[in-house]
Scaffold this motif. Structure first.
Motif, PDB file in Angstrom:
ATOM      1  N   CYS A   1       0.842  -1.206   0.000  1.00  0.00           N
ATOM      2  CA  CYS A   1       0.000   0.000   0.000  1.00  0.00           C
ATOM      3  C   CYS A   1       0.876   1.254   0.000  1.00  0.00           C
ATOM      4  CB  CYS A   1      -0.919   0.021   1.215  1.00  0.00           C
ATOM      5  SG  CYS A   1      -2.197  -1.249   1.181  1.00  0.00           S
ATOM      6  N   ALA A   2       1.999   1.184   0.713  1.00  0.00           N
ATOM      7  CA  ALA A   2       2.897   2.336   0.811  1.00  0.00           C
ATOM      8  C   ALA A   2       3.832   2.423  -0.389  1.00  0.00           C
ATOM      9  CB  ALA A   2       3.714   2.253   2.099  1.00  0.00           C
ATOM     10  N   VAL A   3       4.232   1.262  -0.912  1.00  0.00           N
ATOM     11  CA  VAL A   3       5.199   1.214  -2.008  1.00  0.00           C
ATOM     12  C   VAL A   3       4.730   0.209  -3.041  1.00  0.00           C
ATOM     13  CG1 VAL A   3       7.602   0.730  -2.616  1.00  0.00           C
ATOM     14  CG2 VAL A   3       7.071   1.646  -0.371  1.00  0.00           C
ATOM     15  N   GLY A   4       4.333   0.657  -4.208  1.00  0.00           N
ATOM     16  CA  GLY A   4       4.070  -0.270  -5.297  1.00  0.00           C
ATOM     17  C   GLY A   4       2.705  -0.203  -5.926  1.00  0.00           C
ATOM     18  N   ILE A   5       1.647  -0.050  -5.138  1.00  0.00           N
ATOM     19  CA  ILE A   5       0.300  -0.040  -5.715  1.00  0.00           C
ATOM     20  C   ILE A   5       0.037   1.294  -6.392  1.00  0.00           C
ATOM     21  CG2 ILE A   5      -2.174   0.019  -5.150  1.00  0.00           C
ATOM     22  CD1 ILE A   5      -1.716  -2.199  -3.183  1.00  0.00           C
ATOM     23  N   SER A   6      -0.516   1.226  -7.610  1.00  0.00           N
ATOM     24  CA  SER A   6      -0.933   2.449  -8.311  1.00  0.00           C
ATOM     25  C   SER A   6      -2.310   2.208  -8.929  1.00  0.00           C
ATOM     26  CB  SER A   6       0.087   2.843  -9.379  1.00  0.00           C
ATOM     27  OG  SER A   6       0.230   1.823 -10.338  1.00  0.00           O
ATOM     28  N   GLY A   7      -3.006   3.294  -9.188  1.00  0.00           N
ATOM     29  CA  GLY A   7      -4.343   3.183  -9.769  1.00  0.00           C
ATOM     30  C   GLY A   7      -5.412   2.938  -8.727  1.00  0.00           C
ATOM     31  N   ALA A   8      -5.019   2.854  -7.457  1.00  0.00           N
ATOM     32  CA  ALA A   8      -5.936   2.654  -6.337  1.00  0.00           C
ATOM     33  C   ALA A   8      -5.164   2.973  -5.063  1.00  0.00           C
ATOM     34  CB  ALA A   8      -6.456   1.226  -6.295  1.00  0.00           C
ATOM     35  N   SER A   9      -5.862   3.034  -3.955  1.00  0.00           N
ATOM     36  CA  SER A   9      -5.189   3.217  -2.677  1.00  0.00           C
ATOM     37  C   SER A   9      -5.885   2.355  -1.627  1.00  0.00           C
ATOM     38  CB  SER A   9      -5.193   4.689  -2.260  1.00  0.00           C
ATOM     39  OG  SER A   9      -6.511   5.166  -2.119  1.00  0.00           O
ATOM     40  N   CYS A  10      -5.152   2.031  -0.602  1.00  0.00           N
ATOM     41  CA  CYS A  10      -5.691   1.201   0.471  1.00  0.00           C
ATOM     42  C   CYS A  10      -6.519   2.068   1.413  1.00  0.00           C
ATOM     43  CB  CYS A  10      -4.560   0.525   1.231  1.00  0.00           C
ATOM     44  SG  CYS A  10      -3.654  -0.667   0.217  1.00  0.00           S
ATOM     45  N   PRO A  11      -7.593   1.524   1.950  1.00  0.00           N
ATOM     46  CA  PRO A  11      -8.056   0.149   1.828  1.00  0.00           C
ATOM     47  C   PRO A  11      -8.638  -0.129   0.442  1.00  0.00           C
ATOM     48  CG  PRO A  11      -9.638   1.421   3.086  1.00  0.00           C
ATOM     49  CD  PRO A  11      -8.475   2.327   2.807  1.00  0.00           C
ATOM     50  N   LEU A  12      -8.569  -1.408   0.040  1.00  0.00           N
ATOM     51  CA  LEU A  12      -9.109  -1.841  -1.242  1.00  0.00           C
ATOM     52  C   LEU A  12     -10.459  -2.529  -1.024  1.00  0.00           C
ATOM     53  CD1 LEU A  12      -5.898  -3.461  -2.782  1.00  0.00           C
ATOM     54  CD2 LEU A  12      -6.841  -1.216  -3.306  1.00  0.00           C
ATOM     55  N   THR A  13     -11.351  -2.363  -1.978  1.00  0.00           N
ATOM     56  CA  THR A  13     -12.642  -3.045  -1.917  1.00  0.00           C
ATOM     57  C   THR A  13     -12.600  -4.282  -2.802  1.00  0.00           C
ATOM     58  OG1 THR A  13     -13.506  -1.693  -3.730  1.00  0.00           O
ATOM     59  CG2 THR A  13     -13.907  -0.896  -1.493  1.00  0.00           C
ATOM     60  N   ALA A  14     -13.414  -5.266  -2.487  1.00  0.00           N
ATOM     61  CA  ALA A  14     -13.464  -6.491  -3.289  1.00  0.00           C
ATOM     62  C   ALA A  14     -13.814  -6.144  -4.730  1.00  0.00           C
ATOM     63  CB  ALA A  14     -14.496  -7.457  -2.716  1.00  0.00           C
ATOM     64  N   GLY A  15     -13.066  -6.713  -5.666  1.00  0.00           N
ATOM     65  CA  GLY A  15     -13.293  -6.460  -7.084  1.00  0.00           C
ATOM     66  C   GLY A  15     -12.552  -5.256  -7.634  1.00  0.00           C
ATOM     67  N   GLN A  16     -11.895  -4.499  -6.771  1.00  0.00           N
ATOM     68  CA  GLN A  16     -11.170  -3.296  -7.221  1.00  0.00           C
ATOM     69  C   GLN A  16      -9.934  -3.691  -8.018  1.00  0.00           C
ATOM     70  OE1 GLN A  16     -10.332  -0.600  -4.022  1.00  0.00           O
ATOM     71  NE2 GLN A  16      -9.629   1.009  -5.372  1.00  0.00           N
ATOM     72  N   GLU A  17      -9.696  -2.989  -9.116  1.00  0.00           N
ATOM     73  CA  GLU A  17      -8.549  -3.258  -9.980  1.00  0.00           C
ATOM     74  C   GLU A  17      -7.450  -2.232  -9.724  1.00  0.00           C
ATOM     75  OE1 GLU A  17      -7.772  -3.122 -14.692  1.00  0.00           O
ATOM     76  OE2 GLU A  17      -9.307  -4.577 -14.064  1.00  0.00           O
ATOM     77  N   PHE A  18      -6.210  -2.699  -9.777  1.00  0.00           N
ATOM     78  CA  PHE A  18      -5.058  -1.815  -9.575  1.00  0.00           C
ATOM     79  C   PHE A  18      -3.843  -2.407 -10.268  1.00  0.00           C
ATOM     80  CE2 PHE A  18      -5.055  -4.818  -6.093  1.00  0.00           C
ATOM     81  CZ  PHE A  18      -3.735  -5.154  -5.920  1.00  0.00           C
ATOM     82  N   ASP A  19      -2.769  -1.643 -10.296  1.00  0.00           N
ATOM     83  CA  ASP A  19      -1.492  -2.083 -10.837  1.00  0.00           C
ATOM     84  C   ASP A  19      -0.473  -2.123  -9.692  1.00  0.00           C
ATOM     85  OD1 ASP A  19      -2.740  -1.990 -13.330  1.00  0.00           O
ATOM     86  OD2 ASP A  19      -1.963   0.012 -13.768  1.00  0.00           O
ATOM     87  N   TYR A  20       0.617  -2.837  -9.908  1.00  0.00           N
ATOM     88  CA  TYR A  20       1.653  -2.945  -8.883  1.00  0.00           C
ATOM     89  C   TYR A  20       3.016  -2.906  -9.562  1.00  0.00           C
ATOM     90  CZ  TYR A  20       4.662  -4.933  -5.278  1.00  0.00           C
ATOM     91  OH  TYR A  20       5.681  -5.139  -4.383  1.00  0.00           O
ATOM     92  N   THR A  21       3.933  -2.132  -8.994  1.00  0.00           N
ATOM     93  CA  THR A  21       5.304  -2.052  -9.498  1.00  0.00           C
ATOM     94  C   THR A  21       6.270  -2.407  -8.387  1.00  0.00           C
ATOM     95  OG1 THR A  21       4.726  -0.337 -11.091  1.00  0.00           O
ATOM     96  CG2 THR A  21       7.052  -0.537 -10.524  1.00  0.00           C
ATOM     97  N   LEU A  22       7.167  -3.321  -8.694  1.00  0.00           N
ATOM     98  CA  LEU A  22       8.252  -3.678  -7.790  1.00  0.00           C
ATOM     99  C   LEU A  22       9.526  -3.103  -8.394  1.00  0.00           C
ATOM    100  CD1 LEU A  22       9.376  -5.332  -5.374  1.00  0.00           C
ATOM    101  CD2 LEU A  22       9.669  -7.224  -6.973  1.00  0.00           C
ATOM    102  N   ASN A  23      10.215  -2.260  -7.632  1.00  0.00           N
ATOM    103  CA  ASN A  23      11.474  -1.660  -8.066  1.00  0.00           C
ATOM    104  C   ASN A  23      12.471  -1.925  -6.951  1.00  0.00           C
ATOM    105  OD1 ASN A  23      13.625  -0.114  -8.918  1.00  0.00           O
ATOM    106  ND2 ASN A  23      12.368   1.633  -9.507  1.00  0.00           N
ATOM    107  N   TYR A  24      13.360  -2.869  -7.201  1.00  0.00           N
ATOM    108  CA  TYR A  24      14.182  -3.389  -6.118  1.00  0.00           C
ATOM    109  C   TYR A  24      15.570  -3.750  -6.631  1.00  0.00           C
ATOM    110  CZ  TYR A  24      15.468  -6.792  -2.462  1.00  0.00           C
ATOM    111  OH  TYR A  24      16.101  -7.483  -1.480  1.00  0.00           O
ATOM    112  N   THR A  25      16.599  -3.270  -5.924  1.00  0.00           N
ATOM    113  CA  THR A  25      17.969  -3.655  -6.229  1.00  0.00           C
ATOM    114  C   THR A  25      18.347  -4.777  -5.284  1.00  0.00           C
ATOM    115  OG1 THR A  25      18.528  -1.441  -6.970  1.00  0.00           O
ATOM    116  CG2 THR A  25      20.363  -2.866  -6.375  1.00  0.00           C
ATOM    117  N   MET A  26      18.660  -5.931  -5.850  1.00  0.00           N
ATOM    118  CA  MET A  26      18.939  -7.111  -5.045  1.00  0.00           C
ATOM    119  C   MET A  26      20.413  -7.475  -5.097  1.00  0.00           C
ATOM    120  SD  MET A  26      15.833  -9.617  -6.119  1.00  0.00           S
ATOM    121  CE  MET A  26      15.461  -9.094  -7.777  1.00  0.00           C
ATOM    122  N   ASP A  27      20.992  -7.670  -3.921  1.00  0.00           N
ATOM    123  CA  ASP A  27      22.312  -8.285  -3.825  1.00  0.00           C
ATOM    124  C   ASP A  27      22.056  -9.732  -3.453  1.00  0.00           C
ATOM    125  OD1 ASP A  27      24.095  -6.123  -4.398  1.00  0.00           O
ATOM    126  OD2 ASP A  27      23.549  -5.261  -2.457  1.00  0.00           O
TER     127      ASP A  27
END
Length: 153
Positions: free
Chosen positions: A94-120
């Motif tokens: 909810c804080a990092v990644g979800i776009s097109g909606a915000s929390c709280p989410l309702t059942a059936g709500q559509e959203f997008d998610y982005t993961l941007n992560y540097t991994m060692d």
């Protein structure tokens, strides 16, 4: 001949649109409409340790209402969990990644998610099965996918 054409017809749109092929998770659950891992249009995705991994999932539809959403990553080698987990600062979707909606989410709500992560990553030179998913506060799976990732230094 027809099988070949069917395979081409299924794979061609993903490669033309820059989408990444994925599988539904072992335990099932909804999947996003599309997934695009930057630089990956075929499995296994090449993941370079220490460089950013940017993944976009679109058309996620939550099956349940939820005040919070938690992201998770599980890496498996030969089916065994290698203990890799998403950092705490990225787990709150909810804080990092979800776009097109915000929390709280309702059942059936559509959203997008982005993961941007540097991994060692401690393991290189292997191909792992990587599960990425989002979970509702009640433990319900909102979405979950698996990909094969070739880990390189």
């Amino acid at each position: 001949m027809y099988k070949f054409l069917l395979v081409v017809a299924v794979l061609l749109p993903a490669s033309v649109l820059g989408q990444t092929p994925f599988r539904q998770c072992r335990e099932g659950g909804p999947t996003p409409a599309t997934v695009n891992i930057e630089g990956c249009t075929a499995l296994p995705c090449r993941v370079v340790s220490g460089t950013p991994l940017v993944a976009h999932a679109t058309g996620i539809r939550t099956p349940v209402a939820t005040p919070t959403v938690e992201a998770h990553i599980v890496a498996r080698l030969l089916g065994l969990d290698v203990g890799f987990r998403i950092p705490e600062d990225l787990a709150n979707a909810c804080a990092v990644g979800i776009s097109g909606a915000s929390c709280p989410l309702t059942a059936g709500q559509e959203f997008d998610y982005t993961l941007n992560y540097t991994m060692d990553l401690p393991l290189t030179g292997i191909t792992a099965q990587v599960e990425v998913g989002l979970t509702a506060a009640d433990g319900s799976t909102i979405t979950c996918i698996e990909i094969d990732a070739q880990i390189v230094a």
